[in-house]
Scaffold this motif. Structure first.
Motif, mmCIF file in Angstrom:
data_model
loop_
_atom_site.group_PDB
_atom_site.id
_atom_site.type_symbol
_atom_site.label_atom_id
_atom_site.label_comp_id
_atom_site.label_asym_id
_atom_site.label_seq_id
_atom_site.Cartn_x
_atom_site.Cartn_y
_atom_site.Cartn_z
ATOM 1 N N GLU A 77 38.202 1.015 2.156
ATOM 2 C CA GLU A 77 38.940 -0.022 0.801
ATOM 3 C C GLU A 77 36.723 -0.419 0.620
ATOM 4 N N GLU A 78 36.364 -0.716 2.008
ATOM 5 C CA GLU A 78 34.293 -0.279 1.845
ATOM 6 C C GLU A 78 33.650 0.615 1.753
ATOM 7 N N GLU A 82 31.583 1.613 -0.737
ATOM 8 C CA GLU A 82 29.894 2.591 -0.853
ATOM 9 C C GLU A 82 30.008 4.270 -1.407
ATOM 10 N N GLU A 83 31.100 4.633 -0.776
ATOM 11 C CA GLU A 83 31.250 5.999 -1.637
ATOM 12 C C GLU A 83 30.747 5.967 -3.484
ATOM 13 N N VAL A 149 20.075 3.480 2.718
ATOM 14 C CA VAL A 149 21.036 2.866 2.219
ATOM 15 C C VAL A 149 21.505 1.737 3.617
ATOM 16 N N GLN A 150 21.803 0.412 3.691
ATOM 17 C CA GLN A 150 21.656 -0.607 4.807
ATOM 18 C C GLN A 150 22.906 -0.018 5.184
ATOM 19 N N LYS A 155 31.048 -8.096 5.546
ATOM 20 C CA LYS A 155 31.206 -7.812 3.779
ATOM 21 C C LYS A 155 30.612 -6.572 3.377
ATOM 22 N N PRO A 156 30.732 -6.539 2.432
ATOM 23 C CA PRO A 156 30.116 -5.519 1.867
ATOM 24 C C PRO A 156 28.720 -6.005 0.755
ATOM 25 N N LYS A 157 27.859 -5.497 0.626
ATOM 26 C CA LYS A 157 26.292 -6.434 -0.545
ATOM 27 C C LYS A 157 26.811 -6.223 -1.755
ATOM 28 N N THR A 158 26.739 -6.970 -2.355
ATOM 29 C CA THR A 158 26.733 -7.260 -3.930
ATOM 30 C C THR A 158 25.793 -6.329 -4.582
ATOM 31 N N LYS A 159 25.598 -5.784 -5.421
ATOM 32 C CA LYS A 159 25.077 -4.507 -6.070
ATOM 33 C C LYS A 159 23.947 -5.787 -6.776
#
Lengths: 191, 192
Positions: A77-78, A82-83, A149-150, A155-159
């Motif tokens: 899902e992550e 990202e894509e 992009v790092q 935890k995915p980064k927020t927008k």
């Protein structure tokens, strides 16, 4: 005919003779031995403790399997997220340093007006500088796919975080550009 | 010595309390062991007539009592009745396996009670007594046991039934059948 030993009016055995055989500890000892023996010969599949242990192990294994499956689904899902973020075109407006930078707003406006490069193209540090003459410079568009992009773990980064990150990189590129401009100005003065 | 026990309601309740404790901890069985050891020993000794053998069987009886204590249920009889029941089973098992001669202990009082039932009370002669003794040899072990319990130990039919694992009526019926058999045997012996 049965062979019985018939005793008529035989005096009963004396109390002392009876009590000399009395030993409760002996009976208790035999009982403990018998009790352990019974326990030892009990089939393991009938043992409540064993069955309880098996049930516990099965439950733990089931829980671990479920947790593992959930964890393996999360990274997919992550990646998808990202894509999607990468595919979305960047709409961030260029940030020009105010007082700290030596590039004025007028220069930035002039640079932005010159859209079509005429001659030489110089690539430097992931941004493009198109050179017509010494005065023609173009501020590179905000890097899209090349923008690093790092990688996020867990935890995915927020927008907002992603946006800030992009802005910082863009600002850094602008600083490089300003330095280059300054060098050219100096060179022009010297000429 | 009387081999039966008559207890009051309080005594029975106190005994049940000890049994309840002994179920959780077998060491608490000691008071019951002390109370009934002699009674059970004599009960067995009357049927074996051997001191060492009686001691061994008595130990076995109490061992089985402790092992089976969780399954004990009060059925209106004192705890001693349950022990006598175990003792009877142990004695029967022993004589079945060893095939040695079983002892029968007779007292005058018991003989009188038996003779009354046999309608032989008119004349008490040595001849009659000899015939009665002889008739025992023609009886099976379980039949002798019925006569012992009923006439020589003076137990009620209800208790006899409990000890032998049958109903009160069944115990009565069986006892009178044995008495008829004894009568028949004595008649036959007289004819001879």
């Amino acid at each position: 005919m049965n062979n019985y030993k018939i005793n008529k009016n035989k005096p009963s055995i004396g109390t002392e003779q009876v009590l000399k055989h009395k030993d409760f500890n002996k009976v208790l000892h035999e009982y403990k031995g018998l009790y352990n023996y019974k326990n030892a010969t009990k089939p393991f599949y009938k043992n409540v403790k064993f069955l309880g242990f098996i049930v516990l192990v099965c439950t733990v294994a089931l829980v671990v399997m479920v947790v593992d499956r959930e964890e393996s689904e999360e990274p997919k899902e992550e990646k998808k997220k990202e894509e999607v973020i990468k595919q979305v075109p960047a709409t961030v407006t260029p940030v020009i340093a105010d007082t700290t930078t030596k590039v004025t707003t007028e220069e930035a406006a002039i640079v932005s007006k010159k859209k079509e490069p005429k001659k030489s193209v110089v690539k430097k540090n992931s941004h493009t500088i198109i050179k017509e003459d010494s005065s023609s410079l173009e501020i590179p568009n905000k890097p899209q796919t090349s923008m690093p992009v790092q990688e996020t773990k867990g935890k995915p980064k927020t927008k907002a975080e992603v946006k800030n990150n992009k802005d910082l990189i863009y600002q850094k590129n602008m600083e490089d550009l300003e330095k280059e401009l300054m060098e050219r100005h100096k060179a022009r003065d010297l000429e | 010595m009387a081999l039966t026990t008559h207890q009051t309601k309080e005594e029975i309740e106190q005994e049940l309390l000890i049994i309840e404790r002994a179920r959780k901890n077998p060491e608490r069985f000691a008071p019951l062991y002390d109370k009934y050891y002699k009674l059970i020993f004599l009960f067995i000794h009357r049927r074996t007539d051997e001191e060492e053998l009686s001691a061994d069987l008595t130990s076995q009886v109490f061992l089985k009592a402790i092992v089976n204590l969780p399954g004990y249920q009060f059925k209106g009889f004192p705890f001693s009745a349950w022990l006598f029941r175990i003792a009877i089973n142990e004695i029967n098992q022993f004589f079945r396996n060893k095939k040695s001669s079983r002892a029968i202990s007779l007292e005058d009082a018991g003989i009188d009670r038996l003779r009354e039932e046999l309608d032989e009370s008119s004349q008490h002669t040595e001849e009659q007594e000899r015939l009665l003794m002889e008739s025992f040899t023609f009886l099976e072990q379980d039949e002798v046991q019925l006569l012992e319990l009923r006439f020589f130990e003076d137990r009620a039919f209800k208790e006899v039934g409990y000890l032998l694992g049958v109903t009160e009526n069944n115990a009565k019926v069986k006892t009178y059948r044995v008495l008829d058999k004894v009568k028949r045997i004595m008649k036959e012996q007289r004819r001879k």
